[in-house]
Design an enzyme around this catalytic site. Structure first.
Site, PDB file in Angstrom:
ATOM      1  N   THR A 169      49.594  40.515  70.021  1.00  9.82           N
ATOM      2  CA  THR A 169      48.981  41.288  68.937  1.00  9.82           C
ATOM      3  C   THR A 169      48.544  40.406  67.780  1.00  9.82           C
ATOM      4  O   THR A 169      47.425  40.544  67.252  1.00  9.82           O
ATOM      5  CB  THR A 169      49.956  42.365  68.439  1.00  9.82           C
ATOM      6  OG1 THR A 169      50.253  43.255  69.519  1.00  9.82           O
ATOM      7  CG2 THR A 169      49.350  43.159  67.291  1.00  9.82           C
ATOM      8  N   VAL A 193      37.503  33.611  36.220  1.00  9.42           N
ATOM      9  CA  VAL A 193      38.424  34.740  36.357  1.00  9.42           C
ATOM     10  C   VAL A 193      37.902  35.685  37.424  1.00  9.42           C
ATOM     11  O   VAL A 193      36.897  36.371  37.236  1.00  9.42           O
ATOM     12  CB  VAL A 193      38.586  35.485  35.010  1.00  9.42           C
ATOM     13  CG1 VAL A 193      39.606  36.607  35.144  1.00  9.42           C
ATOM     14  CG2 VAL A 193      38.993  34.517  33.914  1.00  9.42           C
ATOM     15  N   ASP A 195      30.037  35.062  37.971  1.00  9.94           N
ATOM     16  CA  ASP A 195      30.402  34.029  38.940  1.00  9.94           C
ATOM     17  C   ASP A 195      29.249  33.704  39.877  1.00  9.94           C
ATOM     18  O   ASP A 195      29.076  32.547  40.291  1.00  9.94           O
ATOM     19  CB  ASP A 195      31.635  34.448  39.734  1.00  9.94           C
ATOM     20  CG  ASP A 195      31.468  35.797  40.434  1.00  9.94           C
ATOM     21  OD1 ASP A 195      30.643  36.624  39.983  1.00  9.94           O
ATOM     22  OD2 ASP A 195      32.185  36.045  41.423  1.00  9.94           O
ATOM     23  N   ARG A 196      28.442  34.696  40.205  1.00  6.81           N
ATOM     24  CA  ARG A 196      27.309  34.468  41.109  1.00  6.81           C
ATOM     25  C   ARG A 196      26.243  33.600  40.437  1.00  6.81           C
ATOM     26  O   ARG A 196      25.647  32.729  41.082  1.00  6.81           O
ATOM     27  CB  ARG A 196      26.724  35.801  41.555  1.00  6.81           C
ATOM     28  CG  ARG A 196      27.725  36.687  42.311  1.00  6.81           C
ATOM     29  CD  ARG A 196      27.129  38.031  42.679  1.00  6.81           C
ATOM     30  NE  ARG A 196      26.075  37.881  43.677  1.00  6.81           N
ATOM     31  CZ  ARG A 196      25.268  38.870  44.052  1.00  6.81           C
ATOM     32  NH1 ARG A 196      25.371  40.070  43.475  1.00  6.81           N
ATOM     33  NH2 ARG A 196      24.344  38.667  44.981  1.00  6.81           N
TER      34      ARG A 196
END
EC number: 2.7.1.33
Length: 274
Positions: free
Chosen positions: A194, A7, A119-120
């Site tokens: 651009t 998540v 998550d890390r």
């Protein structure tokens, strides 16, 4: 089968791993048979998520009843209660959240280990398990994270940078005449309109950030470091990087599976109310 959920602030990734019963009531896990990426919507109710899960499972031809375990990595604390209720109501299971106290098999050498996002840690566990150490995992999400693991499998620390999507949106929001543009790799650095000029700035500028950080991390580690990237934009950025040699879209899901396996005895006790 095992359901894993990653998540994130922008997206949630779900995956289902096949499982084979082993001795002592445990399981061995094989291939990932289905996975999905959906938007993270903090306001959805338990039943709305239940409907979403049922639809995804139907699309993947996966039966709710074959799920025997659920593990969740979440960096969105307000959603944890909702997801816990979804698991209990629709799967009749208590999920395992990756949080302090869960066995990861990886010592964390951080000033305050509880500050490291789930998550890390999950990415670091998977990177070391799959690629060996020392290693660096780079996750291109809402934020881009760089996480360093030693040759001994110790989490040493890392870097957190704004994600390329945040950078692009900030430029659009803070300028009057610059449009939103897709993030893509231009054929050359110099833009002639651009949109091309902005795409060049986003891609080549962000690639410079990524390779600049990796160059310094590798130097601090003494060289000979394996580097793996994951996350939605990892194939795009990884293709231009001098340092990223492996792109692994399933790194986080594999990390969740690995951590689940390391906690099987604890999860069986929890399921039986011990």
């Amino acid at each position: 089968m095992l359901l894993v959920l990653d998540v994130g602030n922008t997206n949630t990734v779900l995956g289902v791993f096949e499982a084979t019963p082993a001795e002592n009531g445990s399981y061995t896990y094989g291939r990932l048979i289905a996975h999905w990426r959906v938007g993270t919507i903090r306001t959805q109710t338990v039943d709305e998520y239940g409907v979403l899960f049922r639809n995804l499972f139907a699309m993947g031809n996966v039966d709710f009843k074959v799920i025997h375990g659920i593990i969740i990595s979440s960096v969105v604390p307000p959603m944890d209660t909702t997801l816990r209720s979804v698991c209990e109501r629709y799967f009749a299971l208590k999920p395992l959240f990756v949080e302090p106290g869960v066995k990861t098999g990886m010592p964390v050498h951080y000033d305050n280990p509880s500050e490291v996002g789930a998550d890390r840690i999950v990415n670091s566990v998977a990177a070391f398990e799959k690629y060996g150490g020392p290693c660096i995992s780079v996750d291109f999400g809402t934020a881009t994270t760089f996480d360093v693991v030693s040759a001994k499998g110790e989490y040493l620390g890392g870097v957190i940078a704004p994600g390329i999507g945040i950078s692009a949106e900030a430029l659009f929001q803070r300028t009057a005449r610059l449009p939103r543009v897709d993030i893509k790799r231009p054929t050359k650095v110099m833009g002639t309109n651009t949109v091309n000029s902005m795409q060049s700035g986003f891609y080549w500028g962000y690639l410079g950030l990524v390779d600049g950080i990796l160059e310094r991390l590798v130097e601090e580690m003494g060289g000979n470091v394996k580097i793996v990237a994951t996350g939605g934009l990892s194939p795009l950025i990884g293709a231009g990087s001098k340092y990223i040699k492996d792109v692994d879209d399933l790194l986080t899901l594999d990390g969740l599976r690995i951590i689940w396996e390391r906690n099987q005895s604890n999860t069986r006790k929890r399921e039986h109310g011990k």
